[in-house]
Design a protein around this motif. Sequence first.
Motif, PDB file in Angstrom:
ATOM      1  N   VAL A  10       0.836  -1.204   0.000  1.00 35.69           N
ATOM      2  CA  VAL A  10       0.000   0.000   0.000  1.00 35.69           C
ATOM      3  C   VAL A  10       0.870   1.252   0.000  1.00 35.69           C
ATOM      4  CG1 VAL A  10      -1.635   1.338   1.388  1.00 35.69           C
ATOM      5  CG2 VAL A  10      -2.012  -1.118   1.018  1.00 35.69           C
ATOM      6  N   ALA A  19       2.482   1.596  -3.533  1.00 35.29           N
ATOM      7  CA  ALA A  19       1.496   1.972  -4.550  1.00 35.29           C
ATOM      8  C   ALA A  19       1.006   3.404  -4.352  1.00 35.29           C
ATOM      9  CB  ALA A  19       0.321   0.997  -4.519  1.00 35.29           C
ATOM     10  N   ASP A  20       0.826   3.811  -3.109  1.00 29.66           N
ATOM     11  CA  ASP A  20       0.381   5.185  -2.855  1.00 29.66           C
ATOM     12  C   ASP A  20       1.442   6.188  -3.290  1.00 29.66           C
ATOM     13  OD1 ASP A  20      -1.307   7.265  -1.773  1.00 29.66           O
ATOM     14  OD2 ASP A  20       0.145   7.403  -0.133  1.00 29.66           O
ATOM     15  N   LEU A  48      -6.311   1.933  -1.682  1.00 30.01           N
ATOM     16  CA  LEU A  48      -5.381   0.863  -2.043  1.00 30.01           C
ATOM     17  C   LEU A  48      -5.499  -0.344  -1.126  1.00 30.01           C
ATOM     18  CD1 LEU A  48      -2.386   3.153  -2.949  1.00 30.01           C
ATOM     19  CD2 LEU A  48      -3.612   1.646  -4.531  1.00 30.01           C
ATOM     20  N   GLU A  99      -8.359  -2.144  -2.501  1.00 28.28           N
ATOM     21  CA  GLU A  99      -8.010  -2.779  -3.772  1.00 28.28           C
ATOM     22  C   GLU A  99      -7.177  -4.040  -3.555  1.00 28.28           C
ATOM     23  OE1 GLU A  99      -5.592  -1.849  -7.884  1.00 28.28           O
ATOM     24  OE2 GLU A  99      -6.330  -0.148  -6.718  1.00 28.28           O
ATOM     25  N   THR A 159       5.775  -0.867  -7.548  1.00 29.24           N
ATOM     26  CA  THR A 159       4.684  -1.737  -7.095  1.00 29.24           C
ATOM     27  C   THR A 159       4.660  -3.015  -7.915  1.00 29.24           C
ATOM     28  OG1 THR A 159       3.407   0.259  -6.559  1.00 29.24           O
ATOM     29  CG2 THR A 159       2.205  -1.828  -6.639  1.00 29.24           C
TER      30      THR A 159
END
Length: 508
Positions: free
Chosen positions: A68, A71-72, A82, A85, A174
């Motif tokens: 997370v 990806a953020d 996220l 997700e 990611t």
Amino acid sequence: MAAEPVWSVDPRTGKPRERVAVEATTEDVDRSVRAAHEVRESLADRTGRAAFLRTAADLLDGARERIVATADAETALGPVRLTGELARTTAQLRAFAEVVEEGSFLDIRIDLPDPGATPPRPDMRRWKIPLGVVAVYAASNFPLAFSVPGGDTASALAAGCPVVIKAHPDHPATSELCAGLLRGAAAKAGLPEDVVVLVHGFDAGVELVRHPLVAAAGFTGSVRGGRALFDAAAARPAPIPFHGELGSLNPVVLTPTAVEERAEEIGAGLAGSMTLGAGQFCTKPGFVLAPSGEAGDRFLDALAAGVAATGPAVLLDHRMREAFVAGVAARAALTGVRTPVTPGAGDAHTVGAGVLTVDAARLTGREGGSEGGSGDHHLLLEECFGPVTVVARYDSRAQVTEVLAGLPGNLTATLHIADAADDEDAAPFLAALTPLAGRVLVNGWPTGVAVAAAQHHGGPYPATTSTSTSVGATAIERWLRPVTYQSAPARLLPPELRDGNPLGLPRR
């Protein structure tokens, strides 16, 4: 020539974060595809495949905080979005493990011989087998659920196909992290790591779809990029299936009685749906047909209030930001277009959400002549990626039908009707929307795609390039082909097709 570096970039600042990898050369792509092709038989055992998928889900869940955060930093989608997700992604992997174990995806059909039939019928046994290496193209807007560990990868592995994944340049770190976890899961489940291989680079993506050992491809992205790959797949000496999700306007129709009944509720709901994830969902409702009149005005006021209350948003990258700013400016400049909430640039790194309105007559060519008719307003009927929606005000049922007849294919179409059973527009409008989309909603919002057996995430072109779904249990069908054995001796048949059903599989 040295391979180009791949950098992770922070969309909140536009500055590089770290060097992640290098772009794959033609030779690198060839080695990657051949490595995956060589281990395809390792996925033949369904028990091992199911264990692999569950192990992958466990490892991804175990690395939640790191995934997370990474990806953020690359997408600015936020930890809450996220985290959800990732949960969807791991649930999808586990769901496909159940599909593999249950076995009905093999679609086993057995016709026993009947010499007395006219004409005589031989012994025929049909099932489905994996195609081979699948190329997966990661999506920008879903770094998990539609990227390296996402639905295309999960369904292809479930079908027994190794995958070579082309990472998206918006989230390379990611992609590397998740690919490493998938490869680790394979090893932990007793499979070769090369059932999952990752490559980077635009040229690598083109080389991948052209490679003779790639048997099929799954893509989520733009119409332009997807169509180029689709054409390349079709132009091969041996064309391959290309399952592309390219673009969708996701029209919404509001009946007059629905708006009279709950104008404010519908307006607020639409505002939340079209700005969710900064309007970067493939199912964002980007075009709305709303009635003229006082109730329609109340709906528009509620929509505008909800959108205006949305703060500045960071899009996935600065290229998308520039495209959004240019796109909404071109639409707002069209004759007769009004801006209850003006979309466009925020500061150097953000955008503001907005609402555009137009009379539906301008979309049918019945108003404004050559300078104001439908020819100039085609942009309003094309997807604009980001937090904006177009509201076309209609005066009659015939006007709605005429506008819908000019729309391209979509992933979703939505109809809002009155709760009362006497909404006379409900049935005709539903009938007009059904040919336009793969999923038709009534009194809901399309931004939310449940991973379920009955789900269909696809639609007429340009929504997708095939009739298949990329979400739900039947997504596995994209990576299989049917084979019939006729009059084969029992000793030569696979166990799945033998008399007595030794594996206990669903059969017809």
